[in-house]
Design an enzyme around this catalytic site. Structure first.
Site, PDB file in Angstrom:
ATOM      1  N   LYS A   1     -39.338  43.001-113.967  1.00 52.69           N
ATOM      2  CA  LYS A   1     -40.386  41.529-114.343  1.00 52.69           C
ATOM      3  C   LYS A   1     -40.066  41.220-112.635  1.00 52.69           C
ATOM      4  O   LYS A   1     -40.967  40.553-112.210  1.00 52.69           O
ATOM      5  CB  LYS A   1     -39.862  40.455-115.331  1.00 52.69           C
ATOM      6  CG  LYS A   1     -39.917  39.568-114.719  1.00 52.69           C
ATOM      7  CD  LYS A   1     -38.925  38.556-116.317  1.00 52.69           C
ATOM      8  CE  LYS A   1     -39.523  37.142-115.650  1.00 52.69           C
ATOM      9  NZ  LYS A   1     -38.622  36.287-116.710  1.00 52.69           N
TER      10      LYS A   1
ATOM     11  N   LYS B   1     -36.322  30.044-108.528  1.00 57.05           N
ATOM     12  CA  LYS B   1     -35.769  31.279-108.977  1.00 57.05           C
ATOM     13  C   LYS B   1     -35.826  32.774-109.179  1.00 57.05           C
ATOM     14  O   LYS B   1     -34.601  33.284-109.125  1.00 57.05           O
ATOM     15  CB  LYS B   1     -35.509  30.502-111.287  1.00 57.05           C
ATOM     16  CG  LYS B   1     -34.611  31.199-112.119  1.00 57.05           C
ATOM     17  CD  LYS B   1     -35.044  32.619-112.751  1.00 57.05           C
ATOM     18  CE  LYS B   1     -35.317  32.016-113.761  1.00 57.05           C
ATOM     19  NZ  LYS B   1     -36.558  33.489-114.600  1.00 57.05           N
TER      20      LYS B   1
END
Length: 236
Positions: free
Chosen positions: A36, A111
């Site tokens: 991911k 992030k």
């Protein structure tokens, strides 16, 4: 994308296939999260690159709608140009068409890039483009002053101009029935895609209307327990 034992993944596969079109078993627990992060790293850089190119073209006098049509039939064609275009006026139904609302929050992209930097440090792998992208998305956060989609990098970093066709009713949507058009056209309505973006997680594209997700939710609610040893990467 998931990690875990082969037994656990095999047991969970029917449920996972209700949530997505394919299941990629990448290794032990944690492998799905690595995948991911790698995907979102590439997506962040891709969006920055497309924004940079389209902003340059607009500054030099090109209409972003027509420049996008060229890109989408050329070697620079990608998800950011074809499905989730960051230029206001190029596509309907994407965050750029609504002042970069809603979408995949630029703060979440920042992030993910910080996590990518941490992973790179642990793996002793240089990420020169990732480091620069992290700086650019931080710039978006500071300049916007409010939650915005990560495609707002076009506006807040590159000072990109909207398309002059923004009031054109023929401006295409982010999806198109039928196959992708591989030939160029003078019509702005030629820009489109058979894929749709996920409003909160653009790295998850789908060809359905969410029926499989609803079915997955029902099955997950009735499941006695999750197979032991399974770890999946699900974006929030």
């Amino acid at each position: 994308m998931c990690g875990g034992s082969a037994v656990a993944v095999a047991a969970a596969r029917p449920l996972l296939l209700l949530m997505g079109k394919s299941v990629q078993h990448l290794g032990d627990a944690g492998a799905g999260q690595v995948a991911k992060i790698c995907n979102n790293l590439a997506m962040a850089i891709e969006m920055a690159a497309i924004s940079e190119a389209l902003a340059l073209g607009a500054a030099a006098g090109l209409d972003p709608v027509r420049l996008t049509a060229v890109i989408n039939t050329s070697s620079a064609r990608c998800w950011a140009s074809e499905v989730y275009n960051p230029v206001p006026g190029v596509m309907r139904g994407v965050p750029a068409a609504h002042n970069y609302q809603p979408g995949f929050n630029a703060a979440l992209m920042a992030k993910d890039l910080r996590i990518a930097m941490q992973l790179a440090g642990a793996a002793q792998q240089p990420l020169p483009m990732g480091e620069k992208a992290a700086q650019l998305y931080q710039q978006v956060l500071e300049a916007s002053g409010e939650p915005v989609d990560f495609g707002a990098i076009y506006k807040y970093v590159y000072n990109g101009k909207p398309s002059s066709s923004s009031s054109n009713n023929n401006t295409p949507t982010s999806s198109k029935s039928g196959g992708n058009d591989s030939s160029s056209s003078s019509s702005t309505s030629s820009i489109g895609s058979t894929r749709q973006y996920h409003s909160s997680n653009p790295d998850r594209t789908t060809d359905t209307t969410g029926e499989r997700q609803q079915g997955a939710n029902k099955q997950l609610q009735t499941a006695d327990k999750q197979p032991q040893g399974l770890q999946t990467a699900v974006d929030n």
